[in-house]
Design an enzyme around this catalytic site. Structure first.
Site, PDB file in Angstrom:
ATOM      1  N   ALA A 199     -23.368 116.232 -45.123  1.00  0.00           N
ATOM      2  CA  ALA A 199     -24.117 115.334 -44.234  1.00  0.00           C
ATOM      3  C   ALA A 199     -23.149 114.569 -43.350  1.00  0.00           C
ATOM      4  O   ALA A 199     -21.984 114.375 -43.703  1.00  0.00           O
ATOM      5  CB  ALA A 199     -24.977 114.365 -45.050  1.00  0.00           C
ATOM      6  N   ARG A 200     -23.657 114.149 -42.190  1.00  0.00           N
ATOM      7  CA  ARG A 200     -22.901 113.275 -41.291  1.00  0.00           C
ATOM      8  C   ARG A 200     -23.765 112.064 -40.962  1.00  0.00           C
ATOM      9  O   ARG A 200     -24.975 112.193 -40.789  1.00  0.00           O
ATOM     10  CB  ARG A 200     -22.517 113.996 -39.999  1.00  0.00           C
ATOM     11  CG  ARG A 200     -21.506 115.107 -40.205  1.00  0.00           C
ATOM     12  CD  ARG A 200     -21.005 115.667 -38.878  1.00  0.00           C
ATOM     13  NE  ARG A 200     -20.077 116.763 -39.087  1.00  0.00           N
ATOM     14  CZ  ARG A 200     -18.781 116.627 -39.315  1.00  0.00           C
ATOM     15  NH1 ARG A 200     -18.264 115.410 -39.353  1.00  0.00           N
ATOM     16  NH2 ARG A 200     -18.003 117.674 -39.492  1.00  0.00           N
ATOM     17  N   GLY A 201     -23.124 110.908 -40.876  1.00  0.00           N
ATOM     18  CA  GLY A 201     -23.874 109.688 -40.599  1.00  0.00           C
ATOM     19  C   GLY A 201     -23.093 108.755 -39.712  1.00  0.00           C
ATOM     20  O   GLY A 201     -22.055 109.103 -39.142  1.00  0.00           O
ATOM     21  N   PHE A 203     -21.316 106.164 -40.445  1.00  0.00           N
ATOM     22  CA  PHE A 203     -20.011 105.711 -40.912  1.00  0.00           C
ATOM     23  C   PHE A 203     -19.127 106.842 -41.427  1.00  0.00           C
ATOM     24  O   PHE A 203     -18.179 106.596 -42.151  1.00  0.00           O
ATOM     25  CB  PHE A 203     -20.188 104.654 -42.011  1.00  0.00           C
ATOM     26  CG  PHE A 203     -20.804 103.381 -41.517  1.00  0.00           C
ATOM     27  CD1 PHE A 203     -20.275 102.712 -40.429  1.00  0.00           C
ATOM     28  CD2 PHE A 203     -21.926 102.856 -42.122  1.00  0.00           C
ATOM     29  CE1 PHE A 203     -20.842 101.539 -39.974  1.00  0.00           C
ATOM     30  CE2 PHE A 203     -22.499 101.688 -41.679  1.00  0.00           C
ATOM     31  CZ  PHE A 203     -21.953 101.027 -40.590  1.00  0.00           C
ATOM     32  N   ASP A 322     -30.534  98.812 -45.352  1.00  0.00           N
ATOM     33  CA  ASP A 322     -30.690 100.093 -44.658  1.00  0.00           C
ATOM     34  C   ASP A 322     -31.480 101.067 -45.538  1.00  0.00           C
ATOM     35  O   ASP A 322     -31.114 102.232 -45.676  1.00  0.00           O
ATOM     36  CB  ASP A 322     -29.325 100.678 -44.286  1.00  0.00           C
ATOM     37  CG  ASP A 322     -29.424 101.758 -43.213  1.00  0.00           C
ATOM     38  OD1 ASP A 322     -30.464 101.815 -42.523  1.00  0.00           O
ATOM     39  OD2 ASP A 322     -28.469 102.542 -43.057  1.00  0.00           O
TER      40      ASP A 322
END
Length: 513
Positions: A199-201, A203, A322
């Protein structure tokens, strides 16, 4: 000799206190540049606002290469609490480097200009004929030397103390159990192999990795997101943070050179991934919905709870800030656990909650008061913001449940039907604050006893009035009661169901926040 000793001692006191007398310039903003902006998914240039704990210093930094006389900037931005940067108003590198030069400084935009001035080697003077010294010179020399040696030792000891106290440690390794047992071995001594990006987010990215004979998750932050990494580490390190419904923390490390540093956070790995990813590919039965929702609510309730008297200390109340389906992970048995504490706030008695910037989180999950910028900066207000977002996550679960007698919708994010996939802040303000809209609760959901109760619970979570929202503990109790009630209902009891639903005694609505 007494006068000489007093003179030396006075000089020593002045030299030790001069640092405390001099003021220091506060760093609020730095020039930002990232040569690898495409890979790191950041802006290329601009101005970066520096955030950090109030008792920590903030600096600016610059890194560059000198390729045959041509200067090539690598990165510029904010740098947090480094003793080597104290009281430097100019960004100057004094050490020669065959690869990358680095400098840091204090003061707004002080890294706009940077330079390299090598330290000059002190040449030994040629010997001169020795001239005879008067007798009193030898007396003074023999008196001052011991005093100066003592002063030097004291200054060195003081510098080492400050360095170890204030500088950020190069490797942070928690204990596997926060109780009395000794700490686990350094993670750096264990073979940790990155396998694939999962996954990429905002941060950084999350890797599936192998640590000895087990899979782990490694969340990698770039150095400019040090504050988020540090915040997650501090939250995970609080007393009492081992809980079935909170992601298991394994360790944290810095990897790389002094310039090109990556910050690693190592946690348990769950193959099913996030709730969002799971719902995209799967529908859920009523029992599966109840299990996921109940364990998610219990995890958030534990996070929100202030628990004194634990064996390892006092666990403060924590606001996540969040909550969304991407930050709820699923174990193999569909037990939920809360993850990603980069924006979390802890509320410790007698201490400030830190820099509480109001509009943080993911836009589509922001509560009305967050979108309006009308937050009451108290603990309960932040916990209620989490509950609004939880109501949206419960709606996502309901939209993919097969319990009701009707079609199951394709997976959509909250408000995706109303605004689309990339809403602006203004879009969210218009829909949520001004029009007071919420995601649609389908009419045929109400025909299922349990789904009807769930819809009522969802509406009380995302209530426009923050003080009217349910607590996480109350949501968990309600879902337990829903599942127990619907499990004893048979098809022949369908006439009785209507009466039972209208007369059911829910747990009290009052928030336990």
């Amino acid at each position: 000799m007494g006068a000489a000793a007093k003179l030396a001692f006075a000089v020593f006191l002045i030299s030790c206190s001069s640092g405390a007398i001099l003021g220091r310039s506060e760093t609020q903003e730095c020039i930002f540049y990232n040569a690898n902006w495409e890979r790191d998914r950041t802006n290329r240039t601009g101005v970066e606002s520096c955030y950090g704990d109030k008792d920590k210093r903030r600096h600016c930094f610059a890194t560059w290469k000198n390729i045959s006389g041509s200067i090539e900037i690598v990165k510029q931005g904010c740098w947090l609490d480094d003793i080597n940067c104290y009281d430097r108003t100019d960004c100057i590198e004094k050490k020669d480097s065959p690869e990358v030069y680095f400098c840091c400084c204090e003061g707004n935009m002080c890294n706009e200009r940077f330079s390299y001035f090598p330290e000059m080697e002190v040449t030994q003077p040629t010997s001169n004929p020795v001239t005879p010294k008067p007798p009193y010179y030898n007396i003074l020399l023999y008196s001052l030397v011991p005093l100066m040696l003592i002063a030097g030792i004291v200054i060195c000891a003081f510098w080492v103390y400050r360095h170890h106290k204030m500088a950020y440690p190069p490797v942070l390794v928690p204990t596997q159990d926060p109780g009395p047992p000794p700490p686990s071995p350094l993670l750096g001594l264990k073979p940790l192999q990155l396998l694939e990006v999962k996954a990429r987010g905002r941060f950084g990215c999350v890797w599936k990795a192998q640590l000895l004979n087990e899979y782990v998750a490694v969340k990698i932050f770039p150095i400019q997101d040090k504050q988020s990494w540090q915040n997650e580490y501090e939250v995970y390190s609080l007393p009492g943070m081992k809980h079935e419904n909170i992601l298991q923390f394994i360790g944290a490390e810095k990897r790389g050179t002094s310039v090109d540093v990556d910050l690693w956070l190592i946690t348990a790995f769950h193959e099913k991934g996030s709730l969002s990813d799971f719902l995209k590919a799967n529908v859920v039965s009523w029992n599966e919905l109840c299990h996921i929702a109940e364990t998610m609510a219990r995890g958030l309730a534990y996070l929100h709870e202030d628990i004194p008297g634990l064996k390892d200390g006092h666990k403060p109340a924590i606001s996540h800030r969040d909550i969304k389906s991407k930050n709820v992970l699923l174990k193999n048995n569909l037990t939920a656990c809360i993850a990603d504490f980069g924006l979390a706030l802890k509320f410790e008695a007698g201490k400030s909650a830190g820099d509480t910037h109001g509009q943080v989180g993911t836009r589509r999950y922001m509560a009305p008061e967050v979108l309006e910028g009308a937050i009451n900066f108290q603990r309960d207000a932040f916990l209620r913001i989490d509950m609004y977002a939880m109501g949206l996550v419960l709606w996502e679960l309901a939209s993919r449940c097969t319990a009701a007698d009707g079609p199951v919708d394709e997976y959509m994010l909250p408000f995706e039907e109303e605004i689309g996939q990339h809403p602006s802040l203004e879009d969210m303000q218009e829909v949520v604050v001004h029009k007071k809209k919420r995601p649609v609760l389908r009419d045929y959901w109400q025909k299922h006893a349990g789904m009807a109760m769930l819809c009522e619970t969802i509406e009380e979570c995302w209530d426009h009035d923050a003080e009217a929202r349910l607590s996480a503990g109350c949501v968990g109790e309600r879902i337990t009661q829903m599942q127990r009630l619907t499990n004893i209902i048979t098809t022949e009891d369908i006439v009785t169901v209507v009466t039972m639903v209208t007369n059911v005694d829910f747990p009290p609505k009052e928030s336990s926040l």
